[in-house]
Motif scaffolding. Structure first.
Motif, short mmCIF file in Angstrom:
data_model
loop_
_atom_site.label_atom_id
_atom_site.label_comp_id
_atom_site.label_asym_id
_atom_site.label_seq_id
_atom_site.Cartn_x
_atom_site.Cartn_y
_atom_site.Cartn_z
N SER A 133 116.12 24.37 1.23
CA SER A 133 117.04 23.49 0.53
C SER A 133 118.45 23.66 1.10
O SER A 133 118.80 24.73 1.59
N ALA A 134 119.26 22.59 1.02
CA ALA A 134 120.50 22.61 1.80
C ALA A 134 121.77 22.33 1.01
O ALA A 134 122.75 23.06 1.13
N ASP A 135 121.82 21.25 0.24
CA ASP A 135 123.09 20.84 -0.35
C ASP A 135 122.88 20.43 -1.80
O ASP A 135 121.76 20.07 -2.21
N ILE A 136 123.97 20.46 -2.59
CA ILE A 136 123.88 20.18 -4.02
C ILE A 136 125.17 19.51 -4.48
O ILE A 136 126.27 19.91 -4.07
N HIS A 137 125.03 18.47 -5.32
CA HIS A 137 126.19 17.76 -5.86
C HIS A 137 125.87 17.23 -7.25
O HIS A 137 124.73 16.91 -7.57
N LEU A 138 126.93 17.11 -8.07
CA LEU A 138 126.85 16.51 -9.39
C LEU A 138 127.64 15.22 -9.40
O LEU A 138 128.66 15.08 -8.69
N THR A 139 127.21 14.26 -10.22
CA THR A 139 128.05 13.08 -10.44
C THR A 139 129.31 13.50 -11.20
O THR A 139 129.33 14.54 -11.86
N TYR B 239 130.29 23.44 -9.67
CA TYR B 239 130.62 23.55 -11.08
C TYR B 239 130.38 22.22 -11.79
O TYR B 239 130.60 21.15 -11.22
N HIS B 240 129.96 22.31 -13.04
CA HIS B 240 129.89 21.13 -13.89
C HIS B 240 131.33 20.70 -14.22
O HIS B 240 132.24 21.54 -14.27
N LEU C 52 129.69 25.54 -16.65
CA LEU C 52 128.37 25.69 -16.04
C LEU C 52 128.52 25.75 -14.53
O LEU C 52 129.37 25.05 -13.94
N LEU C 53 127.69 26.57 -13.89
CA LEU C 53 127.65 26.65 -12.43
C LEU C 53 126.20 26.48 -11.99
O LEU C 53 125.28 27.07 -12.57
N GLY D 190 123.39 21.61 -20.27
CA GLY D 190 123.49 21.86 -18.84
C GLY D 190 122.17 22.08 -18.15
O GLY D 190 122.14 22.28 -16.93
N LEU D 191 121.06 22.03 -18.90
CA LEU D 191 119.75 22.27 -18.30
C LEU D 191 119.28 21.03 -17.53
O LEU D 191 119.64 19.89 -17.85
N LEU D 192 118.45 21.27 -16.52
CA LEU D 192 118.00 20.22 -15.61
C LEU D 192 116.58 19.78 -15.92
O LEU D 192 115.72 20.60 -16.26
N ALA D 193 116.34 18.47 -15.75
CA ALA D 193 114.99 17.91 -15.84
C ALA D 193 114.82 16.97 -14.66
O ALA D 193 115.68 16.11 -14.40
#
Length: 350
Positions: free
Chosen positions: A251-257, A203-204, A209-210, A282-285
């Motif tokens: 792909s394996a793992d995901i994290h946000l600051t 989650y953000h 956002l997820l 919340g969009l990614l670049a």
């Protein structure tokens, strides 16, 4: 202490040191071993409670039932003391989540195809399984999606719902946590792209956002999340790999600051950490792909203050240490690789 405490879970035999405690030095990122503990086979995923007094680990048995282990944490040096074990009630338990009130654990059994709810006792021990939920179905990938494969679960920010990422059936399965009854109540399903294979979720910090990392097609799906009824609206799907890559990857793992400005995802095959900028919607670049410092980065972890990122390279038996640029999110390899047998999970205590 002069550094941060981290725990590393590895694929090891029961008589080997499965969870190792290290100190990460603040003044350069070097890792120093403090101690370790044997007696748990293949502790492939670890989770900590909020005040860092308890650690929970899955023991990933690929054929028969594994188990869940609870440990007390020594506040001075992070040393672990086993409290108890409970059967995972399914094969290949690969993930454990603690709810926000620390009353329940949710365990996903990858090969067993089920989700198990456990009560957490006052002393931190894991009680007997309160509920076992079997998933069913399959996806288009006959080699990986021949049946349900729940891979992870995540509590909603308001602590009301659990979403399970099921790689085998290409679904995010939503449950409401009924605390009085001690049960997960089915709520809804969110279908993902066929063959995507959802693996891990985050989650953000804004709770709206997820982000879902899809293992099989190496993409990240971005969703608007409505807390009132645990609904997801897909707003973006972006590749976790560079367009030029032609090899095999999962792909394996995901994290946000903690600030929510940067997102990271690991690639096994390309052996990289993908770095993304998160905009106001919340969009990614994509910012960059950084070599993971070894082979098969199954898991990685960000320090709570986002100063360091550590990558567990399973097949090269190493942990790579990076500093994180606070303004750009870019990673700098500090070249302090640590040798350790088959590391697959990293957690920061401090």
């Amino acid at each position: 202490m002069s550094g941060r405490i981290i725990y590393v879970g590895a694929y090891t035999g029961e008589d080997e040191e499965g969870i190792t405690v290290f100190q990460l030095q603040n003044d350069g990122g070097k890792l120093k071993r403090l101690h370790g503990i044997a007696g748990i086979a293949n502790p492939s995923f670890l989770t900590l409670n909020a005040d860092r007094t308890r650690l929970y680990a899955v023991s990933e048995a690929p054929d028969g039932d594994g188990y869940i282990a609870s440990f007390a944490i020594n506040s001075k040096d992070g040393e672990l003391t086993l409290l108890n074990k409970q059967s995972s009630r399914g094969s290949a338990p690969c993930h454990v989540t603690l709810d926000g009130e620390e009353q329940y654990l949710v365990v996903t059994n990858y090969s067993g195809g089920n989700v198990v709810l456990y009560p957490v006792e006052v002393d931190g021990t894991v009680g007997a399984a309160a509920q076992i939920i079997a998933h069913s179905g399959q996806g288009p990938r006959h080699d990986r999606q021949e049946k349900a494969h729940p891979h992870s679960s995540i509590m909603s920010p308001d602590n009301e719902y659990v979403i399970v990422a099921d790689l085998g059936i290409d679904k995010l399965v939503h449950y409401r946590l009924d605390r009085k009854a001690g049960k997960l109540i089915f709520h809804r399903e969110t279908e993902v792209l066929p063959g995507a294979g959802p693996r891990h979720l985050v989650y953000h910090p804004n709770g709206e956002l997820l982000y879902a990392l899809n293992e099989l097609n190496s993409t990240i799906a971005v969703y608007n999340y409505a807390a009132a009824d645990s609904t997801l609206e897909s707003i973006q799907t972006i590749a976790a790999l560079p367009e030029s890559f032609q090899g095999t990857n999962t792909s394996a793992d995901i994290h946000l600051t903690s600030c929510g400005r940067f997102l990271y995802a690991s690639n096994r095959g390309h052996d990289s950490i993908a770095v993304f900028r998160v905009d106001a919607a919340g969009l990614l670049a994509l910012i960059e792909h950084v070599p993971s410092g070894g082979r098969t980065p199954r898991n990685f972890a960000l320090a709570a203050d986002d100063q360091f990122l550590l990558a567990a390279n399973q097949d090269s038996h190493s942990i790579a240490v990076y500093s994180v640029h606070s303004e750009t999110g870019q990673l700098v390899d500090l070249e302090h690789n640590l040798n350790i047998e088959a590391p697959v999970c990293i957690r920061f205590l401090l």
